[in-house]
Design an enzyme around this catalytic site. Structure first.
Site, PDB file in Angstrom:
ATOM      1  CD1 TRP A 159      87.681-124.139   4.494  1.00  0.00           C
ATOM      2  CD2 TRP A 159      89.333-123.636   3.058  1.00  0.00           C
ATOM      3  NE1 TRP A 159      88.447-123.144   5.052  1.00  0.00           N
ATOM      4  CE2 TRP A 159      89.461-122.820   4.207  1.00  0.00           C
ATOM      5  CE3 TRP A 159      90.257-123.497   2.028  1.00  0.00           C
ATOM      6  CZ2 TRP A 159      90.484-121.869   4.342  1.00  0.00           C
ATOM      7  CZ3 TRP A 159      91.273-122.551   2.157  1.00  0.00           C
ATOM      8  CH2 TRP A 159      91.374-121.761   3.301  1.00  0.00           C
ATOM      9  CG  ASP A 201      89.822-130.238   3.733  1.00  0.00           C
ATOM     10  OD1 ASP A 201      90.452-130.452   4.784  1.00  0.00           O
ATOM     11  OD2 ASP A 201      89.757-129.107   3.191  1.00  0.00           O
ATOM     12  CE  LYS A 258      92.829-124.093   9.519  1.00  0.00           C
ATOM     13  NZ  LYS A 258      92.234-124.515   8.264  1.00  0.00           N
TER      14      LYS A 258
HETATM   15  C1  LIG Z   1      92.342-124.068   6.775  1.00  0.00           C
HETATM   16  C2  LIG Z   1      91.706-125.010   5.852  1.00  0.00           C
HETATM   17  C3  LIG Z   1      92.244-125.292   4.587  1.00  0.00           C
HETATM   18  C4  LIG Z   1      93.461-124.579   4.033  1.00  0.00           C
HETATM   19  O1  LIG Z   1      94.583-124.982   4.660  1.00  0.00           O
HETATM   20  P1  LIG Z   1      96.024-124.354   4.304  1.00  0.00           P
HETATM   21  O2  LIG Z   1      96.908-125.221   5.117  1.00  0.00           O
HETATM   22  O3  LIG Z   1      95.994-122.923   4.749  1.00  0.00           O
HETATM   23  O4  LIG Z   1      96.225-124.502   2.860  1.00  0.00           O
HETATM   24  C5  LIG Z   1      91.629-126.241   3.809  1.00  0.00           C
HETATM   25  N1  LIG Z   1      90.531-126.882   4.234  1.00  0.00           N
HETATM   26  C6  LIG Z   1      89.968-126.628   5.441  1.00  0.00           C
HETATM   27  C7  LIG Z   1      88.764-127.371   5.860  1.00  0.00           C
HETATM   28  C8  LIG Z   1      90.545-125.692   6.278  1.00  0.00           C
HETATM   29  O5  LIG Z   1      89.996-125.434   7.478  1.00  0.00           O
END
Ligand SMILES: *Cc1c(COP(=O)(O)O)cnc(C)c1O
Length: 375
Positions: free
Chosen positions: A102, A171, A195
């Site tokens: 990511w 993030d 998540k």
């Molecule tokens: C799942 C995830 C993403 C991507 O998210 P999307 O909503 O599918 O674009 C980005 N960063 C992290 C840490 C993730 O777990």
């Protein structure tokens, strides 16, 4: 079939209490004779729903007054672009700490949009199994970017890098509200909801007001929808928001509050992670892939003793067979979505806020039985 224990990395399990409330209100929300899915986002019934969700984020995350709380769309992946387009505008240069997929994707997107990207630290040398220690960051960077919890690698920062006056962007998609976090240490935080917060469809952005540029000051070509200002000026209602997802989000936030807020979640998550890591560390059949001192409370990848690193055909086939057998038998036992990510192999148990202690204990019971049968 009844409910299973769902260890999916995302979209992932939601509190059962929340699902029941949503079901009860499906046909008639609050005497309106409509489902929230069917409502105008400008209606009297809907506006309090989005306002409450924002208020609850502010309360549970103790968001300072000089930060905006935004609900946008496009998932975490769209934030990779928005961060660069909105924050990377003065020096057109940003620093990224590379801790896995990511973080790499975010860095690649910034580069794609024309920024100079410096990878100031990386844990690539050990397949991203740890978080690099970064002392004070200096330089003419518009921002420093980190992925706070690495969903695939199962690693998590146990410290916040000191970036001085340079805004720190994180993030927090897979760890939002899993434990208390000092928002004031960051310039911008974002999290895709699927998540730990809600179904897919909404992305939470928390951004310091002075970092929000006018649309015309964003990188050239930035669409209106990708300027934070657009959403900040319109209470996240510039266009139709993902109404139903935000409604579920509000319910999850109230569930978190009832269960002790971020502190309560941290107690629960630490307890769940401890029993699982303790079991893995004691086992002669399984082992965790993330190094101690960098381990995620949320995502726990693990391998069996058949993952030896050997690349001959027989070893690879043996490893694949045991992993497939594990996942198949676990599924039959009501423990689902345990297949590991291909970049790590083996298995991964995601144990987000809504996963119960009983779920983790059931997983360990199954693992113990499986180990005994496959020695
Ligand atoms: C799942 C995830 C993403 C991507 O998210 P999307 O909503 O599918 O674009 C980005 N960063 C992290 C840490 C993730 O777990």
């Amino acid at each position: 079939m009844g409910r299973v224990y769902n260890f999916s990395a995302g979209p992932s399990c939601l509190p059962e209490e929340v699902l029941r409330e949503c079901a009860a209100e499906m046909m008639d929300y609050n005497g309106t004779g409509q489902s929230v899915m069917e409502m105008s986002h400008r209606s009297k019934a809907y506006e309090p729903i989005i306002q409450d969700a924002e208020a609850m984020i502010r309360k549970l995350m103790k968001v300072p007054d000089n930060y905006k709380v935004l609900f946008v769309q496009g998932g975490g992946s769209t934030q990779f672009a928005m961060v660069a387009q909105n924050l990377g505008i003065k020096h057109k240069k940003a620093a990224y700490i590379e801790t896995g997929v990511w973080a790499k994707k975010a860095a690649a997107e910034a580069k794609h949009l024309g920024l100079t990207v410096d990878i100031i630290a990386s844990s690539k040398d050990k397949n991203y199994s740890y978080i690099p220690r970064v002392e004070k960051v200096t330089g003419d960077y518009d921002y420093v970017y980190i992925c706070f919890n690495n969903t695939i690698m199962g690693t998590h920062y146990e410290y916040i890098p000191d970036t001085g006056d340079i805004p720190l962007v994180a993030d927090i998609s897979s760890c939002v509200l899993s434990e208390p976090l000092d928002v004031s240490k960051f310039g911008l935080l974002f999290a895709g909801a699927q998540k730990n917060l809600a179904p897919a469809g909404v992305t939470l952005v928390i951004v310091r007001e002075d970092l929000i540029p006018e649309l015309e000051d964003c990188l050239p070509g930035t669409p209106t929808m990708l300027a934070y200002k657009t959403h900040a000026d319109n209470g996240s209602m510039y266009n139709t928001p993902p109404c139903y997802t935000i409604y579920v989000l509000g319910k999850v936030l109230h569930w978190i509050e009832k269960n002790g807020g971020a502190e309560g979640m941290a107690d629960l998550n630490r307890a769940k992670a401890k029993i699982l890591y303790d079991y893995l560390d004691k086992s002669d059949f399984y082992h965790a892939t993330a190094e101690k001192g960098s381990r995620s409370l949320m995502n726990v990848p693990f391998l069996t003793k058949y993952s030896t690193g050997a690349t001959d055909e027989e070893s690879v086939a043996k490893e694949k067979a045991i992993n497939d057998k594990f996942v198949k038998e676990a599924t039959a036992a009501g423990l689902v979505n345990l297949k590991g990510h291909r970049l790590v192999g083996g298995m991964r148990a995601s144990i987000y806020n809504a996963m119960t202690i009983d779920g983790v204990k059931s997983l360990i019971d199954f693992m113990d039985k499986f180990a005994a049968e496959n020695k």
